[in-house]
Scaffold this motif. Structure first.
Motif, PDB file in Angstrom:
ATOM      1  N   TYR A  88     -15.075  -0.024   0.376  1.00 22.34           N
ATOM      2  CA  TYR A  88     -16.367  -0.696   0.577  1.00 22.34           C
ATOM      3  C   TYR A  88     -17.481   0.066  -0.138  1.00 22.34           C
ATOM      4  CZ  TYR A  88     -20.134  -2.999   3.230  1.00 22.34           C
ATOM      5  OH  TYR A  88     -21.256  -3.692   3.604  1.00 22.34           O
ATOM      6  N   ALA A  89     -17.463   1.379   0.031  1.00 24.64           N
ATOM      7  CA  ALA A  89     -18.474   2.210  -0.630  1.00 24.64           C
ATOM      8  C   ALA A  89     -18.355   2.110  -2.141  1.00 24.64           C
ATOM      9  CB  ALA A  89     -18.333   3.664  -0.179  1.00 24.64           C
ATOM     10  N   LEU A  90     -17.121   2.130  -2.620  1.00 26.02           N
ATOM     11  CA  LEU A  90     -16.900   2.011  -4.061  1.00 26.02           C
ATOM     12  C   LEU A  90     -17.491   0.714  -4.592  1.00 26.02           C
ATOM     13  CD1 LEU A  90     -15.202   3.384  -6.461  1.00 26.02           C
ATOM     14  CD2 LEU A  90     -13.653   1.472  -6.066  1.00 26.02           C
ATOM     15  N   LEU A  91     -17.225  -0.379  -3.905  1.00 25.47           N
ATOM     16  CA  LEU A  91     -17.721  -1.683  -4.352  1.00 25.47           C
ATOM     17  C   LEU A  91     -19.245  -1.698  -4.444  1.00 25.47           C
ATOM     18  CD1 LEU A  91     -15.507  -4.164  -2.297  1.00 25.47           C
ATOM     19  CD2 LEU A  91     -15.448  -3.776  -4.773  1.00 25.47           C
ATOM     20  N   ASP A  92     -19.906  -1.358  -3.351  1.00 24.12           N
ATOM     21  CA  ASP A  92     -21.368  -1.427  -3.350  1.00 24.12           C
ATOM     22  C   ASP A  92     -21.972  -0.373  -4.268  1.00 24.12           C
ATOM     23  OD1 ASP A  92     -21.845  -3.667  -1.930  1.00 24.12           O
ATOM     24  OD2 ASP A  92     -22.353  -2.698  -0.040  1.00 24.12           O
ATOM     25  N   GLY A  93     -21.303   0.766  -4.387  1.00 29.95           N
ATOM     26  CA  GLY A  93     -21.801   1.794  -5.297  1.00 29.95           C
ATOM     27  C   GLY A  93     -21.752   1.313  -6.736  1.00 29.95           C
ATOM     28  N   VAL A  94     -20.616   0.734  -7.129  1.00 28.85           N
ATOM     29  CA  VAL A  94     -20.499   0.187  -8.483  1.00 28.85           C
ATOM     30  C   VAL A  94     -21.520  -0.923  -8.690  1.00 28.85           C
ATOM     31  CG1 VAL A  94     -19.027  -1.202  -9.978  1.00 28.85           C
ATOM     32  CG2 VAL A  94     -18.091   0.816  -8.839  1.00 28.85           C
ATOM     33  N   ALA A  95     -21.661  -1.779  -7.702  1.00 36.89           N
ATOM     34  CA  ALA A  95     -22.617  -2.883  -7.820  1.00 36.89           C
ATOM     35  C   ALA A  95     -24.031  -2.342  -7.995  1.00 36.89           C
ATOM     36  CB  ALA A  95     -22.537  -3.780  -6.582  1.00 36.89           C
ATOM     37  N   LEU A  96     -24.385  -1.381  -7.167  1.00 36.35           N
ATOM     38  CA  LEU A  96     -25.722  -0.786  -7.253  1.00 36.35           C
ATOM     39  C   LEU A  96     -25.973  -0.168  -8.625  1.00 36.35           C
ATOM     40  CD1 LEU A  96     -28.203  -0.045  -5.412  1.00 36.35           C
ATOM     41  CD2 LEU A  96     -27.113   2.182  -5.126  1.00 36.35           C
ATOM     42  N   HIS A  97     -24.993   0.594  -9.106  1.00 39.66           N
ATOM     43  CA  HIS A  97     -25.165   1.259 -10.395  1.00 39.66           C
ATOM     44  C   HIS A  97     -25.200   0.250 -11.537  1.00 39.66           C
ATOM     45  CE1 HIS A  97     -23.468   5.259  -8.615  1.00 39.66           C
ATOM     46  NE2 HIS A  97     -24.721   5.014  -8.256  1.00 39.66           N
ATOM     47  N   ALA A  98     -24.441  -0.811 -11.418  1.00 40.01           N
ATOM     48  CA  ALA A  98     -24.449  -1.842 -12.466  1.00 40.01           C
ATOM     49  C   ALA A  98     -25.807  -2.530 -12.527  1.00 40.01           C
ATOM     50  CB  ALA A  98     -23.352  -2.864 -12.210  1.00 40.01           C
ATOM     51  N   LEU A  99     -26.444  -2.668 -11.368  1.00 36.82           N
ATOM     52  CA  LEU A  99     -27.774  -3.286 -11.353  1.00 36.82           C
ATOM     53  C   LEU A  99     -28.825  -2.338 -11.935  1.00 36.82           C
ATOM     54  CD1 LEU A  99     -27.844  -4.999  -7.837  1.00 36.82           C
ATOM     55  CD2 LEU A  99     -27.402  -6.026 -10.057  1.00 36.82           C
ATOM     56  N   LEU A 100     -28.668  -1.045 -11.630  1.00 43.86           N
ATOM     57  CA  LEU A 100     -29.691  -0.082 -12.040  1.00 43.86           C
ATOM     58  C   LEU A 100     -29.458   0.440 -13.459  1.00 43.86           C
ATOM     59  CD1 LEU A 100     -30.003   1.947  -8.711  1.00 43.86           C
ATOM     60  CD2 LEU A 100     -31.597   0.242  -9.619  1.00 43.86           C
ATOM     61  N   GLU A 101     -28.189   0.502 -13.867  1.00 41.31           N
ATOM     62  CA  GLU A 101     -27.883   1.039 -15.196  1.00 41.31           C
ATOM     63  C   GLU A 101     -26.872   0.144 -15.908  1.00 41.31           C
ATOM     64  OE1 GLU A 101     -28.152   5.549 -15.176  1.00 41.31           O
ATOM     65  OE2 GLU A 101     -27.030   5.202 -13.332  1.00 41.31           O
ATOM     66  N   LEU A 161       0.834  -1.204   0.000  1.00 45.09           N
ATOM     67  CA  LEU A 161       0.000   0.000   0.000  1.00 45.09           C
ATOM     68  C   LEU A 161       0.867   1.253   0.000  1.00 45.09           C
ATOM     69  CD1 LEU A 161      -3.014  -0.553   2.445  1.00 45.09           C
ATOM     70  CD2 LEU A 161      -2.984  -0.591  -0.037  1.00 45.09           C
ATOM     71  N   ARG A 162       0.335   2.330  -0.577  1.00 42.26           N
ATOM     72  CA  ARG A 162       1.002   3.617  -0.462  1.00 42.26           C
ATOM     73  C   ARG A 162       1.105   4.004   1.015  1.00 42.26           C
ATOM     74  NH1 ARG A 162       1.064   6.318  -5.565  1.00 42.26           N
ATOM     75  NH2 ARG A 162      -0.505   5.432  -6.966  1.00 42.26           N
ATOM     76  N   GLU A 163       2.067   4.866   1.319  1.00 38.10           N
ATOM     77  CA  GLU A 163       2.238   5.283   2.712  1.00 38.10           C
ATOM     78  C   GLU A 163       1.289   6.434   3.045  1.00 38.10           C
ATOM     79  OE1 GLU A 163       6.379   6.061   3.428  1.00 38.10           O
ATOM     80  OE2 GLU A 163       6.956   4.395   2.104  1.00 38.10           O
ATOM     81  N   GLY A 164       1.034   6.583   4.319  1.00 36.97           N
ATOM     82  CA  GLY A 164       0.244   7.724   4.778  1.00 36.97           C
ATOM     83  C   GLY A 164      -1.247   7.553   4.621  1.00 36.97           C
ATOM     84  N   LEU A 165      -1.686   6.346   4.362  1.00 40.19           N
ATOM     85  CA  LEU A 165      -3.122   6.127   4.205  1.00 40.19           C
ATOM     86  C   LEU A 165      -3.782   5.875   5.553  1.00 40.19           C
ATOM     87  CD1 LEU A 165      -3.386   3.793   1.064  1.00 40.19           C
ATOM     88  CD2 LEU A 165      -3.660   6.279   1.200  1.00 40.19           C
ATOM     89  N   ASP A 166      -4.955   6.433   5.738  1.00 42.03           N
ATOM     90  CA  ASP A 166      -5.779   6.123   6.917  1.00 42.03           C
ATOM     91  C   ASP A 166      -6.551   4.847   6.618  1.00 42.03           C
ATOM     92  OD1 ASP A 166      -7.958   5.884   8.691  1.00 42.03           O
ATOM     93  OD2 ASP A 166      -7.865   8.021   9.145  1.00 42.03           O
ATOM     94  N   MET A 167      -6.124   3.756   7.239  1.00 40.55           N
ATOM     95  CA  MET A 167      -6.657   2.436   6.866  1.00 40.55           C
ATOM     96  C   MET A 167      -8.165   2.340   7.054  1.00 40.55           C
ATOM     97  SD  MET A 167      -4.253   0.629   5.677  1.00 40.55           S
ATOM     98  CE  MET A 167      -4.666  -1.099   5.887  1.00 40.55           C
ATOM     99  N   SER A 168      -8.652   2.895   8.140  1.00 39.12           N
ATOM    100  CA  SER A 168     -10.085   2.815   8.414  1.00 39.12           C
ATOM    101  C   SER A 168     -10.895   3.530   7.340  1.00 39.12           C
ATOM    102  CB  SER A 168     -10.368   3.414   9.793  1.00 39.12           C
ATOM    103  OG  SER A 168     -11.756   3.536   9.986  1.00 39.12           O
ATOM    104  N   ILE A 169     -10.419   4.715   6.967  1.00 37.05           N
ATOM    105  CA  ILE A 169     -11.121   5.486   5.936  1.00 37.05           C
ATOM    106  C   ILE A 169     -10.974   4.829   4.569  1.00 37.05           C
ATOM    107  CG2 ILE A 169     -11.175   7.690   4.709  1.00 37.05           C
ATOM    108  CD1 ILE A 169     -12.464   7.776   7.428  1.00 37.05           C
ATOM    109  N   GLU A 170      -9.803   4.265   4.322  1.00 36.98           N
ATOM    110  CA  GLU A 170      -9.589   3.591   3.040  1.00 36.98           C
ATOM    111  C   GLU A 170     -10.484   2.367   2.901  1.00 36.98           C
ATOM    112  OE1 GLU A 170      -8.017   4.525   0.364  1.00 36.98           O
ATOM    113  OE2 GLU A 170      -7.561   6.387   1.421  1.00 36.98           O
ATOM    114  N   ALA A 171     -10.695   1.668   4.003  1.00 34.22           N
ATOM    115  CA  ALA A 171     -11.608   0.522   3.975  1.00 34.22           C
ATOM    116  C   ALA A 171     -13.028   0.992   3.689  1.00 34.22           C
ATOM    117  CB  ALA A 171     -11.555  -0.230   5.306  1.00 34.22           C
TER     118      ALA A 171
END
Lengths: 207, 207
Positions: A171-184, A157-167
């Motif tokens: 997570y949001a990216l995954l479900d967001g992409v999944a949601l949009h793929a289902l709807l559009e 991983l790159r340095e200086g990342l806030d692991m909790s926020i990155e998770a």
DNA sequence: ATTTAAATAATACAACTGTATTATTTAAAT
DNA sequence: ATTTAAATAATACAGTTGTATTATTTAAAT
């Protein structure tokens, strides 16, 4: 906890059908009904018809509709977890392993697409159906924390990342992409989903 | 397009109540029912009761349930678009402007939280209710493309970004965070949502 | 072959659904 | 004050819902 009829082997009672197989068969019929008509169309009668059983037969395996829906939802989660466990045992290099697991949480094929659509339907239904809804409890967020932790241990991983926020972001990216793929699905096809995922992975990983 | 009853001014007909105000009142009651009981609980009778009108009165404004739900959904979108337009006219510097607009698409306060919850309910309902569902048509994705385009024109974005994929990624991030905040508000509170958003903005903007 | 209980089927019932119909009330115009 | 149509209310109806009840069929054990 009522006595499980499946354990009634080697007794004087008749043992005709595989109880659990029958329940799964009805659960899969439930999925198909939800895919075609949404949660609103998931009535016991339509599910029984889709499964090819009578209303009485369905009721023999599931005392209430809630019990049926709960079983059908858990089966989705079980199947997905089994697939992820398989990938984890493949012995892949860290970044590839993580990417492959994350791909399993995206609608990249017909099976996963259907699974996620049904899953979202269940999740939304549960939020209003349960008297005391205390948030989701699939272990996906903790799982993503672990995946990122694994990458960091391997110094990928790159340095200086806030692991909790990155998770949270991943997570949001995954479900967001999944949601949009289902709807559009016409905009967000399989190839585009993969480009988004790889783009994000590259942005958080060392070069 | 049927004749609008609102334009019946200065005639021989009695003009007692503000027709549009009354429809909006019922639409807002619809939102409250959906928030409390989900789309499954959004029956014409419950909505009429929540709005404090009789079934006949409700039917006087909306001939069918579908018409009511369509109106109530459009009203959500109209209110949100109006708020975003207000922000656009605030004369903010580019990065702040973009961030403020994106914040309006996240459940950062009770009003937006309720609005998004109702919106998701409508969107999912529409996917199965409409005979020919051709994907979502809120203009959010094109709007995000424009926002990123504005940042690039101002040379505030990092170089080498694939704008189309970045728009998709940001859009997914937004709806993913919103979805998770609705389903797991105990983990994803207002402060955490903002940290995720700012973290992502910094990751795509020049330092 | 008979017994036994699982497995299935058929029917019933009260509650709720969207929509339709009819009657009543209200307030603006003359 | 009367007229007019909007606004509201009350009731009805056919269809669907989840669940319950009862009866029948099936296959494994004796």
């Amino acid at each position: 906890m009522q006595p499980n009829p499946v354990v009634c082997y080697n007794t004087d009672m008749p043992k005709i059908v595989d109880h659990e197989e029958r329940k799964s068969h009805i659960a899969e019929a439930t999925w198909r009904v939800i895919l075609n008509q949404g949660m609103k169309g998931a009535t016991v009668r339509k599910i029984a018809q889709e499964a090819g059983v009578s209303l009485g037969a369905l009721r023999h395996y599931f005392a209430t509709q809630q019990e049926l829906l709960g079983f059908a939802m858990k089966l989705v989660s079980d199947r997905a977890n089994a697939r992820i466990k398989d990938i984890a045992g493949l012995g892949l290099p860290p970044k590839e392993l993580v990417t492959r697991v994350l791909m399993e949480l995206l609608p990249l094929n017909d099976n996963n697409m259907a699974e996620m659509e049904v899953w979202f339907a269940f999740v939304f239904h549960l939020k209003y159906a349960e008297e005391d809804y205390g948030g989701l409890n699939d272990g996906i967020y903790p799982g993503i924390v672990n995946l990122l932790g694994h990458l960091e241990e391997c110094e990928l991983l790159r340095e200086g990342l806030d692991m909790s926020i990155e998770a949270e972001r991943l997570y949001a990216l995954l479900d967001g992409v999944a949601l949009h793929a289902l709807l559009e699905p016409q905009r967000l096809d399989r190839e585009r989903i993969l480009r988004v995922l790889h783009s994000h992975m590259d942005s958080i990983c060392r070069e």
